[in-house]
Structure formats: C-alpha cells, structure tokens
Write a protein that holds these residues in place. Structure first.
Motif, PDB file in Angstrom:
ATOM      1  N   LEU A 192      22.727  22.946  18.111  1.00  0.00           N
ATOM      2  CA  LEU A 192      21.595  23.863  18.237  1.00  0.00           C
ATOM      3  C   LEU A 192      21.796  25.148  17.439  1.00  0.00           C
ATOM      4  O   LEU A 192      20.827  25.810  17.080  1.00  0.00           O
ATOM      5  N   SER A 193      23.040  25.482  17.134  1.00  0.00           N
ATOM      6  CA  SER A 193      23.299  26.739  16.426  1.00  0.00           C
ATOM      7  C   SER A 193      22.797  26.722  14.986  1.00  0.00           C
ATOM      8  O   SER A 193      22.604  27.776  14.383  1.00  0.00           O
ATOM      9  N   VAL A 194      22.562  25.549  14.405  1.00  0.00           N
ATOM     10  CA  VAL A 194      22.080  25.485  13.027  1.00  0.00           C
ATOM     11  C   VAL A 194      20.554  25.499  12.934  1.00  0.00           C
ATOM     12  O   VAL A 194      20.014  25.634  11.844  1.00  0.00           O
ATOM     13  N   LEU A 195      19.868  25.400  14.071  1.00  0.00           N
ATOM     14  CA  LEU A 195      18.412  25.390  14.056  1.00  0.00           C
ATOM     15  C   LEU A 195      17.870  26.810  13.980  1.00  0.00           C
ATOM     16  O   LEU A 195      18.456  27.752  14.499  1.00  0.00           O
ATOM     17  N   HIS A 196      16.722  26.962  13.333  1.00  0.00           N
ATOM     18  CA  HIS A 196      16.029  28.244  13.243  1.00  0.00           C
ATOM     19  C   HIS A 196      15.417  28.564  14.610  1.00  0.00           C
ATOM     20  O   HIS A 196      15.158  27.669  15.413  1.00  0.00           O
ATOM     21  N   GLY A 197      15.170  29.819  14.874  1.00  0.00           N
ATOM     22  CA  GLY A 197      14.603  30.236  16.149  1.00  0.00           C
ATOM     23  C   GLY A 197      13.284  29.570  16.461  1.00  0.00           C
ATOM     24  O   GLY A 197      13.019  29.173  17.602  1.00  0.00           O
ATOM     25  N   ARG A 198      12.427  29.430  15.454  1.00  0.00           N
ATOM     26  CA  ARG A 198      11.130  28.773  15.680  1.00  0.00           C
ATOM     27  C   ARG A 198      11.312  27.290  15.999  1.00  0.00           C
ATOM     28  O   ARG A 198      10.551  26.721  16.775  1.00  0.00           O
ATOM     29  N   GLN A 199      12.319  26.668  15.403  1.00  0.00           N
ATOM     30  CA  GLN A 199      12.603  25.264  15.717  1.00  0.00           C
ATOM     31  C   GLN A 199      13.072  25.138  17.168  1.00  0.00           C
ATOM     32  O   GLN A 199      12.716  24.183  17.860  1.00  0.00           O
ATOM     33  N   LEU A 200      13.864  26.104  17.613  1.00  0.00           N
ATOM     34  CA  LEU A 200      14.320  26.092  19.002  1.00  0.00           C
ATOM     35  C   LEU A 200      13.157  26.269  19.967  1.00  0.00           C
ATOM     36  O   LEU A 200      13.094  25.602  21.001  1.00  0.00           O
ATOM     37  N   LEU A 201      12.222  27.167  19.622  1.00  0.00           N
ATOM     38  CA  LEU A 201      11.051  27.354  20.475  1.00  0.00           C
ATOM     39  C   LEU A 201      10.214  26.075  20.540  1.00  0.00           C
ATOM     40  O   LEU A 201       9.725  25.692  21.605  1.00  0.00           O
TER      41      LEU A 201
ATOM     42  N   ALA B 149      18.778  32.801  23.533  1.00  0.00           N
ATOM     43  CA  ALA B 149      19.185  34.129  24.001  1.00  0.00           C
ATOM     44  C   ALA B 149      20.102  34.826  23.004  1.00  0.00           C
ATOM     45  O   ALA B 149      20.184  36.055  22.992  1.00  0.00           O
ATOM     46  N   THR B 150      20.766  34.058  22.148  1.00  0.00           N
ATOM     47  CA  THR B 150      21.671  34.657  21.156  1.00  0.00           C
ATOM     48  C   THR B 150      20.936  35.078  19.894  1.00  0.00           C
ATOM     49  O   THR B 150      21.529  35.720  19.030  1.00  0.00           O
ATOM     50  N   ARG B 151      19.665  34.722  19.790  1.00  0.00           N
ATOM     51  CA  ARG B 151      18.883  34.992  18.583  1.00  0.00           C
ATOM     52  C   ARG B 151      18.074  36.268  18.733  1.00  0.00           C
ATOM     53  O   ARG B 151      17.730  36.667  19.841  1.00  0.00           O
ATOM     54  N   PRO B 152      17.711  36.898  17.594  1.00  0.00           N
ATOM     55  CA  PRO B 152      16.817  38.052  17.687  1.00  0.00           C
ATOM     56  C   PRO B 152      15.436  37.613  18.162  1.00  0.00           C
ATOM     57  O   PRO B 152      15.039  36.461  17.988  1.00  0.00           O
ATOM     58  N   HIS B 153      14.717  38.538  18.753  1.00  0.00           N
ATOM     59  CA  HIS B 153      13.386  38.255  19.298  1.00  0.00           C
ATOM     60  C   HIS B 153      12.418  37.873  18.179  1.00  0.00           C
ATOM     61  O   HIS B 153      12.367  38.521  17.140  1.00  0.00           O
ATOM     62  N   ILE B 154      11.655  36.829  18.402  1.00  0.00           N
ATOM     63  CA  ILE B 154      10.611  36.415  17.464  1.00  0.00           C
ATOM     64  C   ILE B 154       9.291  36.915  18.048  1.00  0.00           C
ATOM     65  O   ILE B 154       8.909  36.515  19.143  1.00  0.00           O
TER      66      ILE B 154
ATOM     67  N   ASN C 101       5.502  37.380  19.105  1.00  0.00           N
ATOM     68  CA  ASN C 101       4.374  36.471  19.265  1.00  0.00           C
ATOM     69  C   ASN C 101       3.205  36.995  18.429  1.00  0.00           C
ATOM     70  O   ASN C 101       3.336  37.995  17.731  1.00  0.00           O
ATOM     71  N   LYS C 102       2.058  36.348  18.488  1.00  0.00           N
ATOM     72  CA  LYS C 102       0.932  36.724  17.632  1.00  0.00           C
ATOM     73  C   LYS C 102       0.477  38.158  17.868  1.00  0.00           C
ATOM     74  O   LYS C 102       0.219  38.891  16.918  1.00  0.00           O
ATOM     75  N   GLN C 103       0.373  38.562  19.115  1.00  0.00           N
ATOM     76  CA  GLN C 103      -0.082  39.919  19.418  1.00  0.00           C
ATOM     77  C   GLN C 103       0.918  40.957  18.924  1.00  0.00           C
ATOM     78  O   GLN C 103       0.534  41.986  18.359  1.00  0.00           O
ATOM     79  N   GLU C 104       2.200  40.705  19.142  1.00  0.00           N
ATOM     80  CA  GLU C 104       3.225  41.644  18.680  1.00  0.00           C
ATOM     81  C   GLU C 104       3.249  41.738  17.164  1.00  0.00           C
ATOM     82  O   GLU C 104       3.381  42.823  16.601  1.00  0.00           O
ATOM     83  N   ALA C 105       3.132  40.598  16.491  1.00  0.00           N
ATOM     84  CA  ALA C 105       3.137  40.589  15.025  1.00  0.00           C
ATOM     85  C   ALA C 105       1.937  41.353  14.482  1.00  0.00           C
ATOM     86  O   ALA C 105       2.056  42.107  13.510  1.00  0.00           O
ATOM     87  N   LYS C 106       0.779  41.176  15.116  1.00  0.00           N
ATOM     88  CA  LYS C 106      -0.422  41.889  14.691  1.00  0.00           C
ATOM     89  C   LYS C 106      -0.242  43.395  14.868  1.00  0.00           C
ATOM     90  O   LYS C 106      -0.579  44.185  13.974  1.00  0.00           O
ATOM     91  N   ALA C 107       0.317  43.807  15.989  1.00  0.00           N
ATOM     92  CA  ALA C 107       0.552  45.229  16.249  1.00  0.00           C
ATOM     93  C   ALA C 107       1.540  45.810  15.236  1.00  0.00           C
ATOM     94  O   ALA C 107       1.354  46.940  14.755  1.00  0.00           O
ATOM     95  N   LEU C 108       2.583  45.050  14.891  1.00  0.00           N
ATOM     96  CA  LEU C 108       3.556  45.525  13.892  1.00  0.00           C
ATOM     97  C   LEU C 108       2.897  45.677  12.521  1.00  0.00           C
ATOM     98  O   LEU C 108       3.150  46.661  11.822  1.00  0.00           O
ATOM     99  N   ARG C 109       2.058  44.719  12.123  1.00  0.00           N
ATOM    100  CA  ARG C 109       1.361  44.806  10.843  1.00  0.00           C
ATOM    101  C   ARG C 109       0.422  46.005  10.814  1.00  0.00           C
ATOM    102  O   ARG C 109       0.355  46.734   9.813  1.00  0.00           O
ATOM    103  N   GLN C 110      -0.296  46.224  11.905  1.00  0.00           N
ATOM    104  CA  GLN C 110      -1.227  47.344  11.962  1.00  0.00           C
ATOM    105  C   GLN C 110      -0.474  48.684  11.907  1.00  0.00           C
ATOM    106  O   GLN C 110      -0.905  49.627  11.239  1.00  0.00           O
ATOM    107  N   ALA C 111       0.658  48.760  12.588  1.00  0.00           N
ATOM    108  CA  ALA C 111       1.454  49.984  12.568  1.00  0.00           C
ATOM    109  C   ALA C 111       1.986  50.251  11.171  1.00  0.00           C
ATOM    110  O   ALA C 111       1.999  51.391  10.690  1.00  0.00           O
TER     111      ALA C 111
END
Length: 106
Positions: free
Chosen positions: A35-44, A84-89, A91-101
């Motif tokens: 599992l350590s070689v998988l990307h965070g989105r693959q894990l989700l 839990a060992t990966r950085p937070h990915i 979600n759509k609302q958070e990504a939109k807020a970051l882009r707007q900021a």
C-alpha cells in the motif's frame, strides 16, 4: 450429482454486478498489496471499493455486520492506516476555496 446449495436471493444479483465475486477475495488482494507505493487518491478509491464490497456482502450475500467486518475489517484498517501517513487531499469544496483564495491574492 451434487445439489446446488441454496443461496440468498441477493447473491444472484451480486454475481451479476460483480462476475468475479468470490467471498473475501478483495480483502485478501488488498492485504497482499504494498500500500505504501499507491498514490493517496488510489488509496481513497480502494477504501471506497472495500466499503462498497463490505456493504454488498451484507445486503446481497446475506452476511451479518460481524461477518462483513471480519471479511473486510483488516483490509479497511490497513488502508486507513496508510492514508493516515499521507498529507491531506482536499475535497471539492476545499479545493475550490483554495483556488478562490489564491485568485483573490493575485
């Protein structure tokens, strides 16, 4: 000649939804992966797939909550531990807020 074993009515539907259905196969497959070689989105995506399989096991194959948890609990826990060992990915609302900021800063 062997008589077919009676199965819950939903199991036939589960076999139509997933022709490769074998009880517990997905859980064993996940535990066998590195599992350590998988990307965070693959894990989700894997976590969503495991939860769906656990739900299918309960509702279509007629397993109790305890049986479904026994089949998929270890695999779900392993994926959650790796996530839990990966950085937070975001979600759509958070990504939109970051882009707007970021746009407001420009």
């Amino acid at each position: 000649m062997d008589k077919p074993v009676p199965q819950p009515a939903g199991l036939a539907l589960l076999r139509l939804l997933d022709p490769d259905y074998v009880e517990g196969a997905l859980g064993r497959q996940v535990l066998a992966q590195d599992l350590s070689v998988l990307h965070g989105r693959q894990l989700l995506a894997l976590l969503r797939r495991l939860r769906a399989a656990q739900s299918n096991q309960q509702y279509y194959a007629g397993a109790s909550m305890e049986q479904a948890a026994q089949l998929f609990g270890a695999a779900i826990a392993a994926v959650k531990t790796e996530l839990a060992t990966r950085p937070h990915i975001p979600n759509k609302q958070e990504a939109k807020a970051l882009r707007q900021a970021a746009a407001r800063k420009r």
